[in-house]
Design a protein around this motif. Structure first.
Motif, PDB file in Angstrom:
ATOM      1  N   GLY A  39       0.769  -1.237   0.000  1.00 55.55           N
ATOM      2  CA  GLY A  39       0.000   0.000   0.000  1.00 55.55           C
ATOM      3  C   GLY A  39       0.802   1.292   0.000  1.00 55.55           C
ATOM      4  O   GLY A  39       0.275   2.342   0.345  1.00 55.55           O
ATOM      5  N   VAL A  40       2.064   1.235  -0.410  1.00 53.72           N
ATOM      6  CA  VAL A  40       2.861   2.464  -0.409  1.00 53.72           C
ATOM      7  C   VAL A  40       2.668   3.294  -1.680  1.00 53.72           C
ATOM      8  O   VAL A  40       3.203   4.400  -1.773  1.00 53.72           O
ATOM      9  N   GLY A  41       1.925   2.755  -2.661  1.00 49.60           N
ATOM     10  CA  GLY A  41       1.620   3.554  -3.844  1.00 49.60           C
ATOM     11  C   GLY A  41       2.275   3.081  -5.136  1.00 49.60           C
ATOM     12  O   GLY A  41       2.309   3.831  -6.117  1.00 49.60           O
ATOM     13  N   LYS A  42       2.739   1.844  -5.172  1.00 51.39           N
ATOM     14  CA  LYS A  42       3.403   1.323  -6.377  1.00 51.39           C
ATOM     15  C   LYS A  42       2.459   1.338  -7.580  1.00 51.39           C
ATOM     16  O   LYS A  42       2.792   1.871  -8.643  1.00 51.39           O
ATOM     17  N   THR A  43       1.292   0.736  -7.392  1.00 54.96           N
ATOM     18  CA  THR A  43       0.327   0.667  -8.487  1.00 54.96           C
ATOM     19  C   THR A  43      -0.109   2.067  -8.913  1.00 54.96           C
ATOM     20  O   THR A  43      -0.251   2.362 -10.095  1.00 54.96           O
ATOM     21  N   THR A  44      -0.304   2.931  -7.942  1.00 58.96           N
ATOM     22  CA  THR A  44      -0.749   4.302  -8.226  1.00 58.96           C
ATOM     23  C   THR A  44       0.270   5.026  -9.093  1.00 58.96           C
ATOM     24  O   THR A  44      -0.081   5.679 -10.081  1.00 58.96           O
ATOM     25  N   ASN A 155       6.262   9.181  -0.446  1.00 57.36           N
ATOM     26  CA  ASN A 155       4.947   9.548  -0.970  1.00 57.36           C
ATOM     27  C   ASN A 155       4.216  10.460   0.010  1.00 57.36           C
ATOM     28  O   ASN A 155       4.315  10.304   1.214  1.00 57.36           O
ATOM     29  N   ASP A 156       3.474  11.361  -0.588  1.00 62.90           N
ATOM     30  CA  ASP A 156       2.805  12.399   0.170  1.00 62.90           C
ATOM     31  C   ASP A 156       1.431  11.899   0.632  1.00 62.90           C
ATOM     32  O   ASP A 156       0.415  12.117  -0.023  1.00 62.90           O
ATOM     33  N   PHE A 157       1.401  11.203   1.763  1.00 63.77           N
ATOM     34  CA  PHE A 157       0.136  10.702   2.297  1.00 63.77           C
ATOM     35  C   PHE A 157      -0.416  11.686   3.331  1.00 63.77           C
ATOM     36  O   PHE A 157       0.354  12.301   4.073  1.00 63.77           O
ATOM     37  N   ASN A 184       4.113  12.785  -5.113  1.00 65.23           N
ATOM     38  CA  ASN A 184       2.721  12.401  -4.957  1.00 65.23           C
ATOM     39  C   ASN A 184       2.372  11.477  -6.118  1.00 65.23           C
ATOM     40  O   ASN A 184       2.234  11.919  -7.257  1.00 65.23           O
ATOM     41  N   ALA A 185       2.240  10.203  -5.793  1.00 70.57           N
ATOM     42  CA  ALA A 185       2.047   9.195  -6.837  1.00 70.57           C
ATOM     43  C   ALA A 185       0.719   9.368  -7.570  1.00 70.57           C
ATOM     44  O   ALA A 185       0.535   8.831  -8.660  1.00 70.57           O
TER      45      ALA A 185
HETATM   46  N1  LIG Z   1      -2.419  10.998  -0.891  1.00 78.43           N
HETATM   47  C1  LIG Z   1      -1.765  10.058  -1.529  1.00 78.43           C
HETATM   48  N2  LIG Z   1      -2.306   8.836  -1.647  1.00 78.43           N
HETATM   49  C2  LIG Z   1      -1.616   7.887  -2.309  1.00 78.43           C
HETATM   50  C3  LIG Z   1      -0.346   8.140  -2.877  1.00 78.43           C
HETATM   51  N3  LIG Z   1       0.098   7.013  -3.443  1.00 78.43           N
HETATM   52  C4  LIG Z   1      -0.862   6.092  -3.255  1.00 78.43           C
HETATM   53  N4  LIG Z   1      -1.900   6.602  -2.573  1.00 78.43           N
HETATM   54  C5  LIG Z   1      -3.104   5.870  -2.155  1.00 78.43           C
HETATM   55  O1  LIG Z   1      -2.679   4.797  -1.330  1.00 78.43           O
HETATM   56  C6  LIG Z   1      -3.444   3.637  -1.579  1.00 78.43           C
HETATM   57  C7  LIG Z   1      -2.562   2.463  -1.901  1.00 78.43           C
HETATM   58  O2  LIG Z   1      -1.878   2.705  -3.110  1.00 78.43           O
HETATM   59  P1  LIG Z   1      -1.458   1.545  -4.130  1.00 78.43           P
HETATM   60  O3  LIG Z   1      -0.927   2.220  -5.340  1.00 78.43           O
HETATM   61  O4  LIG Z   1      -2.547   0.570  -4.316  1.00 78.43           O
HETATM   62  O5  LIG Z   1      -0.281   0.852  -3.320  1.00 78.43           O
HETATM   63  P2  LIG Z   1       0.553  -0.433  -3.735  1.00 78.43           P
HETATM   64  O6  LIG Z   1       1.938  -0.179  -3.307  1.00 78.43           O
HETATM   65  O7  LIG Z   1       0.333  -0.778  -5.160  1.00 78.43           O
HETATM   66  O8  LIG Z   1      -0.099  -1.527  -2.795  1.00 78.43           O
HETATM   67  P3  LIG Z   1       0.012  -3.124  -2.883  1.00 78.43           P
HETATM   68  O9  LIG Z   1       0.033  -3.506  -4.334  1.00 78.43           O
HETATM   69  O10 LIG Z   1      -1.186  -3.620  -2.164  1.00 78.43           O
HETATM   70  O11 LIG Z   1       1.274  -3.464  -2.167  1.00 78.43           O
HETATM   71  C8  LIG Z   1      -4.422   3.995  -2.689  1.00 78.43           C
HETATM   72  O12 LIG Z   1      -5.652   4.299  -2.105  1.00 78.43           O
HETATM   73  C9  LIG Z   1      -3.802   5.213  -3.317  1.00 78.43           C
HETATM   74  O13 LIG Z   1      -4.781   6.053  -3.874  1.00 78.43           O
HETATM   75  C10 LIG Z   1       0.194   9.468  -2.730  1.00 78.43           C
HETATM   76  O14 LIG Z   1       1.288   9.776  -3.190  1.00 78.43           O
HETATM   77  N5  LIG Z   1      -0.552  10.373  -2.051  1.00 78.43           N
END
Ligand SMILES: Nc1nc2c(ncn2[C@@H]2O[C@H](COP(=O)(O)OP(=O)(O)OP(=O)(O)O)[C@@H](O)[C@H]2O)c(=O)[nH]1
Ligand SMILES: [Mg+2]
Lengths: 212, 118
Positions: A39-44, A155-157, A184-185
């Motif tokens: 959930g750190v934002g890789k997919t995003t 990432n900017d959470f 900010n992903a």
């Molecule tokens: N505000 C903010 N939210 C983010 C950012 N990057 C990701 N998110 C949110 O964080 C959540 C998880 O992001 P994902 O991109 O699914 O993370 P991931 O690393 O692919 O997660 P896994 O595949 O489950 O390991 C989503 O709801 C995104 O919208 C960011 O830079 N800023």
């Protein structure tokens, strides 16, 4: 499977759900890895910058499981698959160079899958959520162990602690040369900036190693 | 972004490769490009081998993209591609022609241009 017996070359554009064929202009494909914990934002980030997004799986062995086969009384190795996503981005006017971004958690227990995916990558972007930095530590360890150039992108959470770069660098024990980026992903521009930061660093490293 | 439509998965990975699990040293990079060798007729192939060949009939595919399409682990597609390679039905092409430094210069340049469209 409509195309199962066809030997002709169908127009890729005519089959949107078909395989992601490479345009004939492509000469160079470059792989970068986007790593980090759950959930750190890789997919995003991959989604923000890519033209297409696909999935692939890796088979991993969650080696000798604690479960014992009730019939044979032998410890069983469990095969499982992990899903990773990747995206593709065409660069330059001629369409000669294509950047592939592979999102992979980089968990120690899936080490071989990580190595298989990361093989040949020219760099890694390790994403960091400062509310829980520890979830990306395993990924950082794997990336460091592999020896590939990498940058850390915070990432900017919402609710992230506001820390200055020096503090974050110290907390993460970053090498002085390792770039620390903030991104900010969710935003394409910001994600591209992070990639630019990584690739600049990779280029420095490769230049030094192929120096005169 | 809509979810990718399911599935062309044909058999579990293990069956697809006839139980072979060893990695192909010839195809280490998931960006290896699989290219059909024209004019070579397919001999008797297993269904998964045939399915991969049919996909490559349509155009060049990376190992990763082929795996995504076939819904098989890359490790399995690596083995299937190795079979087709041995049979002379496909070629495997390195992901990049350029040396690392030029390659990365191109990437950096391309990314910067994305930011500032001319
Ligand atoms: N505000 C903010 N939210 C983010 C950012 N990057 C990701 N998110 C949110 O964080 C959540 C998880 O992001 P994902 O991109 O699914 O993370 P991931 O690393 O692919 O997660 P896994 O595949 O489950 O390991 C989503 O709801 C995104 O919208 C960011 O830079 N800023
Ligand atoms: Mg994800």
């Amino acid at each position: 499977m409509a195309f199962a017996s066809s030997r002709s070359r169908p127009d890729p554009a005519a089959a949107p759900d078909g395989p992601a064929y490479l345009p004939s202009s492509v000469r160079n494909m470059v792989k970068l890895v986007v790593a980090g914990g759950l959930g750190v934002g890789k997919t995003t980030l991959i989604r923000s910058v890519s033209e297409t997004r696909s999935l692939h799986t890796e088979e991993v062995m969650t080696a000798p499981s604690s479960r014992v086969d009730s019939l044979a009384f032998t410890p069983r190795k469990t095969h499982t698959t992990v899903t990773m996503d990747f995206g593709r981005l065409t660069l330059g006017e001629s369409g000669e160079t294509v950047l592939y971004l592979f999102g992979t958690p980089g968990q120690a227990r899936f080490r071989q899958a990580w190595l298989d995916t990361a093989y040949g990558a020219r760099g890694a972007l390790v994403l960091m959520d400062l509310r829980r930095p520890e979830v990306s530590y395993e990924a950082m360890d794997l990336v460091e162990e592999s020896g590939m150039p990498y940058a850390v992108a915070v990432n900017d959470f919402p609710g992230s602690p506001v820390l200055d770069a020096a503090t974050v660098r110290a907390d993460l024990d970053l090498h002085p040369e390792t770039p620390l980026l903030f991104c900010n992903a969710l935003e394409r521009e910001s994600s591209i900036d992070a990639l630019i930061g990584l690739v600049s660093h990779s280029l420095d490293v490769y230049r030094r190693n192929t120096g005169p | 972004m809509s979810r990718r439509r399911d599935p062309v998965r044909i058999t579990p990975a293990y069956l697809a490769t006839g139980g072979r699990t060893s990695a192909r040293r010839a195809l280490p990079d998931v960006l290896t490009r699989l290219v059909r060798v024209d004019g070579r007729a397919a001999a008797s192939l297993s269904p998964p081998q045939h399915h991969l060949l049919t996909a490559v009939d349509g155009g060049d595919l990376t190992l990763a993209d082929a795996a995504g399409h076939l819904r098989l682990p890359v490790s399995a597609v690596r083995i299937l591609a190795g079979d087709l390679l041995d049979l002379g039905l496909i070629q495997a092409v390195e992901p990049a022609e350029l040396p690392d430094v030029e390659l990365l210069e191109n990437v950096l340049d391309g990314l910067r241009k994305l930011k500032k469209p001319a």
